[in-house]
Design an enzyme around this catalytic site. Structure first.
Site, mmCIF file in Angstrom:
data_model
loop_
_atom_site.group_PDB
_atom_site.id
_atom_site.type_symbol
_atom_site.label_atom_id
_atom_site.label_comp_id
_atom_site.label_asym_id
_atom_site.label_seq_id
_atom_site.Cartn_x
_atom_site.Cartn_y
_atom_site.Cartn_z
ATOM 1 N N HIS A 95 1.064 -9.405 4.521
ATOM 2 C CA HIS A 95 -0.069 -8.509 4.404
ATOM 3 C C HIS A 95 -0.572 -8.568 2.960
ATOM 4 O O HIS A 95 -0.580 -7.562 2.247
ATOM 5 C CB HIS A 95 0.318 -7.094 4.815
ATOM 6 N N ASN A 97 -1.650 -11.161 8.356
ATOM 7 C CA ASN A 97 -2.600 -10.072 8.557
ATOM 8 C C ASN A 97 -3.982 -10.457 8.031
ATOM 9 O O ASN A 97 -4.142 -10.788 6.859
ATOM 10 C CB ASN A 97 -2.136 -8.808 7.825
ATOM 11 N N GLU A 98 -4.965 -10.424 8.917
ATOM 12 C CA GLU A 98 -6.373 -10.604 8.555
ATOM 13 C C GLU A 98 -6.612 -11.782 7.606
ATOM 14 O O GLU A 98 -7.029 -11.603 6.458
ATOM 15 C CB GLU A 98 -6.927 -9.331 7.923
ATOM 16 N N GLU A 111 -5.550 1.885 -1.419
ATOM 17 C CA GLU A 111 -6.537 1.179 -0.603
ATOM 18 C C GLU A 111 -7.158 0.020 -1.400
ATOM 19 O O GLU A 111 -8.352 -0.031 -1.666
ATOM 20 C CB GLU A 111 -7.610 2.156 -0.104
ATOM 21 N N TRP A 112 -6.280 -0.900 -1.841
ATOM 22 C CA TRP A 112 -6.707 -2.139 -2.466
ATOM 23 C C TRP A 112 -7.677 -1.890 -3.626
ATOM 24 O O TRP A 112 -7.353 -1.099 -4.514
ATOM 25 C CB TRP A 112 -7.250 -3.102 -1.403
ATOM 26 N N TRP A 171 -4.840 3.127 11.918
ATOM 27 C CA TRP A 171 -4.729 2.889 10.481
ATOM 28 C C TRP A 171 -5.243 4.148 9.785
ATOM 29 O O TRP A 171 -6.403 4.483 9.924
ATOM 30 C CB TRP A 171 -5.558 1.663 10.043
ATOM 31 N N GLU A 189 -4.860 -2.060 13.953
ATOM 32 C CA GLU A 189 -5.544 -1.227 12.970
ATOM 33 C C GLU A 189 -6.851 -0.726 13.565
ATOM 34 O O GLU A 189 -7.609 -1.491 14.161
ATOM 35 C CB GLU A 189 -5.855 -1.985 11.666
ATOM 36 N N TYR A 220 -12.932 -2.441 13.028
ATOM 37 C CA TYR A 220 -13.483 -1.420 12.143
ATOM 38 C C TYR A 220 -14.993 -1.255 12.248
ATOM 39 O O TYR A 220 -15.507 -0.157 12.106
ATOM 40 C CB TYR A 220 -13.132 -1.735 10.683
ATOM 41 N N GLN A 256 0.798 -1.219 0.000
ATOM 42 C CA GLN A 256 0.000 0.000 0.000
ATOM 43 C C GLN A 256 0.833 1.272 0.000
ATOM 44 O O GLN A 256 0.323 2.335 -0.375
ATOM 45 C CB GLN A 256 -0.943 0.001 1.214
#
Length: 494
Positions: free
Chosen positions: A175, A219-220, A455-456, A448, A401, A351, A74
């Site tokens: 990530h 990550n996630e 952003e993806w 974050w 995050e 989030y 990113q």
């Protein structure tokens, strides 16, 4: 996997995928603006004015680790330099129609060349911790073999620069930027890739272990599963529920293998997973909604927490997937023992809450940000932190995050007034403080994100950073939230 389960998972994916549409993004912009002004009383304006500083009197524990977070793809750019190989996000973002405006991470925030400037910005913010990720294809171009020394040297310079500025490095091993060469042989559907990840992790531990005190493994994993293999709007862009949960198992296995690899080096670094956790609430008081919320929570949270911290997958999720699912058939003797190897900490990323209806769908309860999937509910932070401690014991926690995108504009006077982000962070940090007061062993908090970035699937349309990046010039401008956060850190209080 039953046809009913397949249809339900795909329906959930279809609902979530609306976040990537232009219409949804436009609606998100409206609701973020509403958030920024929803409590705009005189008292609130005074409290959020950077000149006033923290006013709530909520003091955090001595030594609390105030930080910020980024990830390699990113922000780094330099995708073809110094021996870096192709990642699945290089492939995905360069495929027409996959990302907004056709944006890629080829340049991003150019952190690879500007890392020293960014380190100075971190120092000026007063950060005590910086959570970043290491690019696997920068270390192993094709995901195997001897590590690329030029890649290792970059992260060594980064870690040394952090130490010189009194900032503690926290490195994430994966990530989402899987080497494309490994995707070509099956990606995370292949059990062998979990073992390739362990080899990569071992090489990084041995090269950088003396400089990095805290490691995060994957990550996630849930986002890889849901966005990459259910919804298809993240790399590798699949829509295959049966493959998705085999991928979940292999990601968890990769985590466990990396933990074992670190222990084998004899290093003193701490290690743990990084999970994005969404508290799941029944949308009404009916037993059907409670039951549906419980299963939804199984897929969202317990699938990852239970396997890593209890050594078992949730029985309700396994039953829902069915004994013939690829995940069920992919679990081998000893896997869960590996996955649940003792960890030193767990990273929590929060989030949004999820409200589950009786039929297994979801409904919106709170205002959303520009990211249409994100409902603004600070109490969810408290609920998920206390839930992890209550259900899994006093394992040390870190928040790696928490943030939101806001419609940031660089004003003529060279400032960026992101009042909505200040409000968001203040309310979420108040929830964090309440969780600590109620016994949650939380060590640190990372916003974050440090910088605006790629952003993806949303490309550069969403800005999540404390620091504004003017992409044509790569100029960095600290936003109002950065000035506010600096004062919170200096006071160690909200």
């Amino acid at each position: 996997m039953s046809l009913l389960t397949r249809r339900r998972l795909l329906r959930r994916a279809a609902l979530s995928a609306t976040a990537a549409t232009p219409a949804a993004a436009a609606l998100g912009a409206v609701t973020t603006t509403a958030l920024a002004g929803c409590d705009d009383t005189a008292e609130t304006r005074d409290r959020t004015d950077p000149a006033e500083g923290p006013a709530g009197g909520l003091r955090f524990p001595t030594g609390f680790g105030w930080g910020a977070a980024t990830s390699a793809y990113q922000i780094e750019g330099a995708t073809k330099e110094d021996g870096r190989g192709e990642s699945i996000w290089d492939t995905f973002s360069r495929t027409p129609g996959r990302t907004r405006n056709g944006d890629t991470g080829d340049v991003a925030a150019d952190h690879y060349h500007r890392y020293a400037e960014d380190l100075d910005l971190m120092r000026d913010l007063g950060l005590r911790s910086y959570r970043f990720s290491i690019s696997w294809p920068r270390i192993q171009a094709d995901g195997t073999g001897a590590p690329n020394q030029r890649g290792l040297d970059f992260y060594r310079r980064l870690a040394d620069g952090l130490h010189e500025r009194g900032i503690s490095p926290m490195a994430t091993l994966f990530h989402w930027d899987l080497p494309q060469a490994l995707q070509d042989i099956g990606g995370w559907e292949s059990r062998d890739v979990a073992h390739r990840f362990a080899d990569y992790a071992d090489a990084v531990f041995r090269a950088l272990g003396d400089r990095i005190p805290v490691w995060l493994t994957i990550n996630e994993p849930k986002t890889v599963v849901q966005n990459g293999y259910l919804e298809g709007h993240h790399a590798p862009g699949r829509q295959d529920p049966d493959a998705a949960y085999l991928v979940a198992h292999h990601l968890q296995l990769a985590h466990g293998l990396a933990v074992r690899a670190l222990r084998a080096t004899g290093g003193t670094g701490r290690i743990g997973p990084a999970f994005n956790l969404h508290p799941c609430y029944p949308a009404d008081d009916t037993p059907a909604a409670a039951e549906a919320a419980r299963l939804y929570d199984g897929y969202e949270n317990r699938l990852y927490l239970d396997s890593a911290l209890k050594g078992s997958y949730p029985a309700d999720v396994l039953a829902d997937l069915g004994p013939g699912s690829r995940m069920a058939r992919g679990i081998r003797d000893g896997d869960l023992e590996l996955i649940s190897a003792p960890v030193d900490l767990v990273a929590v990323q929060y989030y949004t809450p999820i409200y589950v209806t009786a039929d297994g769908g979801t409904t919106r309860r709170w205002p959303t940000s520009e990211a249409q999937w994100q409902q603004i509910y600070p109490d969810g932070m408290y609920d998920i932190l206390t839930r992890v401690t209550r259900d899994y014991g006093p394992v040390p926690l870190t928040i790696t995050e928490n943030g939101l995108p806001t419609p940031d504009v660089l004003a003529d006077d060279g400032t960026v007034d992101d009042a909505g982000r200040v409000s968001f962070l203040r309310e979420h940090l108040a929830a964090v403080h309440r969780a600590i007061s109620d016994g949650v062993p939380l060590e640190s908090y990372h916003v974050w994100s440090l910088l605006d970035n790629f952003e993806w699937a949303e490309g550069y349309d969403q800005r999540w950073g404390l620091i504004y990046v003017d992409y044509p010039t790569q100029r960095r401008v600290p936003k109002r939230s950065a000035h506010w956060y600096r004062q919170v850190i200096a006071a160690n209080a909200l």
